[in-house]
Motif scaffolding. Structure first.
Motif, PDB file in Angstrom:
ATOM      1  N   TYR A 172       0.824  -1.209   0.000  1.00  0.00           N
ATOM      2  CA  TYR A 172       0.000   0.000   0.000  1.00  0.00           C
ATOM      3  C   TYR A 172       0.861   1.264   0.000  1.00  0.00           C
ATOM      4  CZ  TYR A 172      -4.320  -2.636   0.649  1.00  0.00           C
ATOM      5  OH  TYR A 172      -5.388  -3.468   0.472  1.00  0.00           O
ATOM      6  N   SER A 175       2.016   1.680  -3.550  1.00  0.00           N
ATOM      7  CA  SER A 175       0.905   2.123  -4.378  1.00  0.00           C
ATOM      8  C   SER A 175       0.555   3.590  -4.128  1.00  0.00           C
ATOM      9  CB  SER A 175      -0.318   1.254  -4.106  1.00  0.00           C
ATOM     10  OG  SER A 175      -1.455   1.771  -4.758  1.00  0.00           O
ATOM     11  N   VAL A 192      -4.535  -0.208 -14.360  1.00  0.00           N
ATOM     12  CA  VAL A 192      -3.685  -0.888 -13.394  1.00  0.00           C
ATOM     13  C   VAL A 192      -3.380  -2.291 -13.898  1.00  0.00           C
ATOM     14  CG1 VAL A 192      -3.436  -1.651 -11.004  1.00  0.00           C
ATOM     15  CG2 VAL A 192      -4.758   0.417 -11.523  1.00  0.00           C
ATOM     16  N   VAL A 199       0.478  -5.076  -4.669  1.00  0.00           N
ATOM     17  CA  VAL A 199       0.516  -3.665  -5.054  1.00  0.00           C
ATOM     18  C   VAL A 199      -0.659  -3.330  -5.964  1.00  0.00           C
ATOM     19  CG1 VAL A 199       1.844  -1.890  -6.259  1.00  0.00           C
ATOM     20  CG2 VAL A 199       3.017  -3.522  -4.775  1.00  0.00           C
ATOM     21  N   THR A 203      -3.566  -0.631  -5.352  1.00  0.00           N
ATOM     22  CA  THR A 203      -3.722   0.501  -6.271  1.00  0.00           C
ATOM     23  C   THR A 203      -5.161   0.666  -6.710  1.00  0.00           C
ATOM     24  OG1 THR A 203      -1.450   0.187  -7.041  1.00  0.00           O
ATOM     25  CG2 THR A 203      -2.901   1.508  -8.429  1.00  0.00           C
ATOM     26  N   VAL A 254      -0.544   2.593 -14.255  1.00  0.00           N
ATOM     27  CA  VAL A 254       0.274   2.092 -13.152  1.00  0.00           C
ATOM     28  C   VAL A 254       0.721   0.691 -13.554  1.00  0.00           C
ATOM     29  CG1 VAL A 254       0.361   1.505 -10.716  1.00  0.00           C
ATOM     30  CG2 VAL A 254      -1.008   3.458 -11.477  1.00  0.00           C
ATOM     31  N   ASN A 256       3.440  -2.258 -12.950  1.00  0.00           N
ATOM     32  CA  ASN A 256       4.529  -2.966 -12.282  1.00  0.00           C
ATOM     33  C   ASN A 256       4.806  -4.309 -12.941  1.00  0.00           C
ATOM     34  OD1 ASN A 256       4.909  -0.928 -10.488  1.00  0.00           O
ATOM     35  ND2 ASN A 256       4.442  -2.113  -8.660  1.00  0.00           N
TER      36      ASN A 256
END
Length: 361
Positions: A172, A175, A192, A199, A203, A254, A256
């Protein structure tokens, strides 16, 4: 405290699960300005696996899973965050705990408080990006006790269990930091990737809290769970995102995940859009067509160091009931290898959490 020893997982070097040794070690001795925290719950993250594998080395080009499957273990002096990892040491980036000791100069009011530990410490102050991380640069929470600077513990009052709070810090915090840096605004559309992970699921919640429209990408079998935490549009990770959403359809990505799908992310962004990342679980080496970036005024944002408001924000969100924990499963601390093996299967939604033995165990 009369005890001198505690149980801990000591990571002895780069390699496989045999490098995770459950043993007795000395309880940390406090220095001025530090507190001793009894660990109540410690989350499992990609970063601990990556550090053990040496994945952060610039010589690694594969995903975490592919690196974990290699027959030959990596031995690299830059296998930490492109610097030498302090083996042998105790990993563990997430910690929910209770303050049980305080050194000179520390407010005694912290004693006996249930706290979350901020794992990202600015070495000097928030005007510098120089930082160190608990569980990566110094001993962390895969133990019965951990010592940290008093400035990095945050008392928290809520009805969450210890294990639920143990899901929070790394995922968190990472994020919230990404959304803070990307300046996500109410009414904007955010995509996302990896939305079912620690994560990613954080998010989704934190973006919805900011009033954004959330497009979540995850495995088909996990989309129902992601829908329950507020995603507006659900897409299977095998979907052709450009065909479904169209070019220049989102304000913020976002991501990752990275890997082979990275070029698509830039094409999805509106002119002036922002792509923010703090990881690359599908592979760190990506294709980048510079024209997709500069011709559309795209901003690429890399995030590792947390900004000052991030962790206090999280504590406030929890205490005000604005987010919920996603606890997938708990394991005894001694079963860390089993937890990491199951973690890498990526069949869960949310976070795995390790529970240290009680003092009486």
């Amino acid at each position: 405290m009369t005890r001198s020893l505690m149980k801990a997982i000591v990571t002895t070097g780069n390699g496989g699960y045999e490098k995770l040794v459950y043993k007795d070690v000395a309880i940390p001795t406090l220095q001025p300005g530090e507190v001793l925290v009894k660990v109540l719950a410690a989350g499992v993250n990609n970063t601990e696996i990556n550090t053990r594998l040496g994945w952060y080395s610039s010589s690694v080009t594969e995903s975490t899973n592919e690196t974990a499957d290699e027959d030959d273990t990596l031995q690299s002096s830059d296998g930490g965050w492109n610097k030498e990892t302090p083996f042998p040491f105790i990993q563990g980036t997430d910690c929910c705990g209770q303050v049980v000791g305080a050194a000179d100069g520390v407010d005694s009011d912290l004693l006996n408080k249930r706290v979350l530990v901020r794992p990202c410490t600015r070495e000097s102050d928030f005007n510098s990006l120089d930082n160190i991380w608990m569980g990566s640069d110094f001993d962390g929470a895969f133990a019965q006790y951990v010592k940290v600077r008093a400035s990095e513990v945050f008392p928290i009052t809520c009805d969450w269990t210890d294990a639920e709070l143990g899901t929070i810090p790394c995922a968190y915090g990472t994020s919230e930091n990404m959304l803070h840096r990307a300046q996500l605004k109410a009414g904007e559309t955010v995509l996302v990737t990896g939305a079912s992970g620690g994560v990613g699921s954080a998010t989704v919640q934190l973006a919805k809290r900011r009033g954004a429209k959330v497009i979540a990408v995850a495995g088909k079998e996990k989309l129902e769970a992601v829908a329950k935490i507020g995603a507006d549009i659900l897409l299977d990770r095998s979907a052709d995102l450009l065909e479904v959403l169209g070019e220049q359809s989102v304000y913020v990505v976002v991501d990752n995940v990275a890997g082979s799908e990275f070029p698509t992310m830039l094409k999805l962004l509106k002119r002036g859009g922002r792509l923010v990342s703090s990881g690359a679980i599908a592979g760190p080496i990506v294709d980048l067509d510079m024209r997709d970036m500069y011709l559309n005024d795209i901003t690429l944002i890399g995030t590792t160091v947390w900004d000052e408001p991030v962790f206090p924000n999280l504590v406030r969100y929890i205490e005000q009931g604005e987010i919920q924990p996603l606890l997938a499963k708990t394991f005894p601390l001694s079963s860390i290898a089993e937890a990491q093996q199951e973690f890498l299967l990526k069949k869960h939604v949310g976070k795995f959490v390790l529970i240290p033995p009680s003092d009486e165990s």
